[in-house]
Scaffold this active site. Structure first.
Site, PDB file in Angstrom:
ATOM      1  N   ARG A 147      49.155  39.717  64.363  1.00 28.41           N
ATOM      2  CA  ARG A 147      47.911  39.145  63.867  1.00 28.41           C
ATOM      3  C   ARG A 147      46.861  39.214  64.979  1.00 28.41           C
ATOM      4  O   ARG A 147      46.990  38.552  66.001  1.00 28.41           O
ATOM      5  CB  ARG A 147      48.175  37.689  63.458  1.00 28.41           C
ATOM      6  CG  ARG A 147      47.115  37.032  62.621  1.00 28.41           C
ATOM      7  CD  ARG A 147      47.666  35.756  62.020  1.00 28.41           C
ATOM      8  NE  ARG A 147      47.532  34.585  62.868  1.00 28.41           N
ATOM      9  CZ  ARG A 147      48.183  33.440  62.677  1.00 28.41           C
ATOM     10  NH1 ARG A 147      49.007  33.319  61.651  1.00 28.41           N
ATOM     11  NH2 ARG A 147      48.007  32.410  63.481  1.00 28.41           N
ATOM     12  N   GLU A 180      60.953  51.821  68.341  1.00 32.49           N
ATOM     13  CA  GLU A 180      60.966  52.053  66.890  1.00 32.49           C
ATOM     14  C   GLU A 180      60.196  53.299  66.472  1.00 32.49           C
ATOM     15  O   GLU A 180      60.353  53.770  65.336  1.00 32.49           O
ATOM     16  CB  GLU A 180      60.405  50.830  66.156  1.00 32.49           C
ATOM     17  CG  GLU A 180      61.333  49.628  66.143  1.00 32.49           C
ATOM     18  CD  GLU A 180      61.200  48.756  67.368  1.00 32.49           C
ATOM     19  OE1 GLU A 180      61.885  47.715  67.458  1.00 32.49           O
ATOM     20  OE2 GLU A 180      60.400  49.114  68.269  1.00 32.49           O
ATOM     21  N   GLU A 186      48.982  34.697  55.092  1.00 30.21           N
ATOM     22  CA  GLU A 186      50.215  35.280  55.620  1.00 30.21           C
ATOM     23  C   GLU A 186      51.153  35.653  54.473  1.00 30.21           C
ATOM     24  O   GLU A 186      50.936  35.284  53.321  1.00 30.21           O
ATOM     25  CB  GLU A 186      50.890  34.293  56.585  1.00 30.21           C
ATOM     26  CG  GLU A 186      50.166  34.147  57.923  1.00 30.21           C
ATOM     27  CD  GLU A 186      50.358  35.347  58.836  1.00 30.21           C
ATOM     28  OE1 GLU A 186      50.980  36.345  58.412  1.00 30.21           O
ATOM     29  OE2 GLU A 186      49.894  35.285  59.988  1.00 30.21           O
TER      30      GLU A 186
END
Length: 497
Positions: A176, A238, A294
């Protein structure tokens, strides 16, 4: 092993992904009507295709491009790229029901990223440096506010990439990011994130942590970035998952203003440093007490003290596309949920091969809180192993709150079928397993001492298993009605079930 059916090089950045979607009807729409990034873009897409946990009415629909954004001449805004499981399947070259298996296999067959020369990197076609006249993140990039009560404009699809200052190991995650000023962006960390570990190490040494934020990238990167431990432990980059998904290494480029690397084909890159021992109140510019919507469907509270990125430069492609996401949407479900499925499949398959047929990280839990697991009992000795599989799922993904176990004849992607199993194959007093007092996720508002006085801290929960499988001894008494198999295309040409 499941592999992507896309030919190598078909999708390698955001623009090639959009070109692929343009071949299908109702996967991508655009508008030339000017839109205000302040709450209007999200307000429109809430109806068009957000889905997920967004306040009703909403639906799962096409991705949407806003070609004209108020206050910005040459930047477009894209929203909802991954807000459909079918669309994710098309972008990754796999059946939607098999995406978890594709991600699982990609974790086990990583292809590490490579670094290319700066003059080969599309993301550095246009360069703005901090300190130059007029440099202001707020004026250069149309970061949306999702609601009128947000703490400010947020970057919600930034691939945050940094390296451990001690080991050099790198990690990419999505966080965020709230614009706080001309050259400052606050960064909220859920406890346990690897980048926060890197930041803490740098801060302990009194140093800033160089970081890049790449926006508008290959969808494989956006999906792969959402893996978490233990599937991808600290030290596992990743970006190597994305390389495996594409059978093509992700290309990185050295940043121009900080000692970090960015994704070379990104539409936009923000270069900066996480400043040591510097915090700001997340809503210092609005005083609303709220951050942004969220994934559970509620607006998160503004944090009193969050770390800050000092922006050193912004680079981007010509006529860039700023990609964004509504927090509580099907897009979050797919980004977070498919890696969750892969993690559960991997751990359970190792423990009991062939028993767990599939997993769906359900939309209602934002891809994190609820997993529906399809388990096959082949013998009496398998009775009870379905619950063991659920326990393994909690270990594979620590933020998981609920597991619903169903048999092999239940379609886990059809909520009505799952609830049918609960109504006919479940008795609350014998089919429910409670595991109280376990750490889960701080954004679930029910996981607080105010809601449950037995909880010692926010983010602790009672994890629960709903066993909706038929006891093996009673299998014969729970056979679904068997209909005749027919070729429907004889009656309805072109019909596909």
């Amino acid at each position: 092993m499941i592999k992507s059916t896309l030919e190598r090089g078909t999708v390698y950045d955001l623009r090639s992904a959009l070109a692929l979607l343009a071949r299908y009807p109702d996967e991508l729409i655009s508008t030339d009507v000017e839109a205000d990034p302040n709450a209007e873009i999200s307000g429109v897409y809430r109806y068009v295709g957000a889905g997920g946990t967004v306040k009703r009415p909403t639906r799962t629909g096409p991705a949407m491009m806003f070609n004209k954004v108020k206050g910005y001449d040459d930047v477009r805004v894209l929203i909802g790229l991954l807000a459909s499981r079918q669309r994710v399947g098309r972008l990754l070259g796999a059946d939607p029901e098999k995406l978890g298996f594709l991600l699982k296999d990609s974790v086990n067959n990583p292809i590490p990223p490579v670094v290319i020369a700066n003059d080969k990197a599309p993301c550095q076609e246009v360069v703005y440096r901090a300190g130059e006249p007029g440099f202001d993140v707020r004026k250069l990039l149309p970061a949306p506010t999702n609601t009128e009560e947000d703490a400010g404009p947020y970057f919600t699809m930034g691939m945050c990439y940094a390296s451990d200052p001690e080991t050099g190991e790198s990690d990419v995650t999505i966080h965020r990011l709230c614009i706080q000023g001309p050259d400052e962006i606050s960064m909220y960390f859920v406890p346990g994130r690897h980048l926060d570990t890197f930041r803490q190490k740098a801060e302990a040494a009194g140093k800033a942590l160089p970081i890049s934020i790449s926006i508008g990238v290959d969808p494989a990167i956006e999906i792969g970035a959402c893996f978490e431990p233990p599937t991808t432990p600290q030290g596992y980059d990743e970006l190597a998952v994305a390389g495996s998904l594409r059978n093509q290494a992700v290309e990185l480029v050295k940043c121009l203003s900080v000692d970090a690397r960015a994704i070379a084909n990104a539409e936009i890159v923000i270069e900066g440093e996480l400043v040591p021992d510097y915090r700001v109140r997340e809503d210092q510019n609005t005083n609303t007490g709220k951050a942004m919507p969220e994934f559970p469907g509620y607006t998160g509270e503004a944090k009193a003290a969050v770390p800050v990125i000092k922006v050193k430069a912004i680079t981007h492609r010509k006529n860039p596309i700023l990609q964004t996401v509504i927090g509580p949407s099907e897009e979050h479900v797919n980004m977070a949920g498919i890696p969750t499925e892969a993690s559960i499949l991997e751990m359970v398959e190792r423990a009991m091969p062939g028993r767990l047929l599939n997993v769906y990280a359900h939309s209602s839990g934002g891809g994190k809180y609820l997993a529906v697991m399809q388990f096959k009992k082949a013998a009496l000795s398998d009775e009870g192993r379905q619950r063991q599989a659920a326990l393994l799922a909690f270990a594979a993904f620590g933020e998981l709150k609920h597991v619903i176990l169903v048999d092999e004849d239940v379609d886990i992607f059809d909520t009505n079928d799952v609830l049918w199993a609960m109504q006919t194959r479940y008795q609350g007093d014998v089919s429910t397993v409670f595991i109280p007092g376990v750490r889960c996720h701080p954004l679930d508002p029910s996981q607080s001492p105010a809601f449950n006085p037995l909880l010692q801290d926010t983010g602790i929960s009672c994890k629960t298993i709903f066993d909706c499988t038929v006891p093996f001894k009673l299998k014969d008494q729970f056979q679904r009605s068997q209909f005749k198999e027919v070729d429907v295309s004889r009656f309805i040409p072109g019909f596909k079930s």
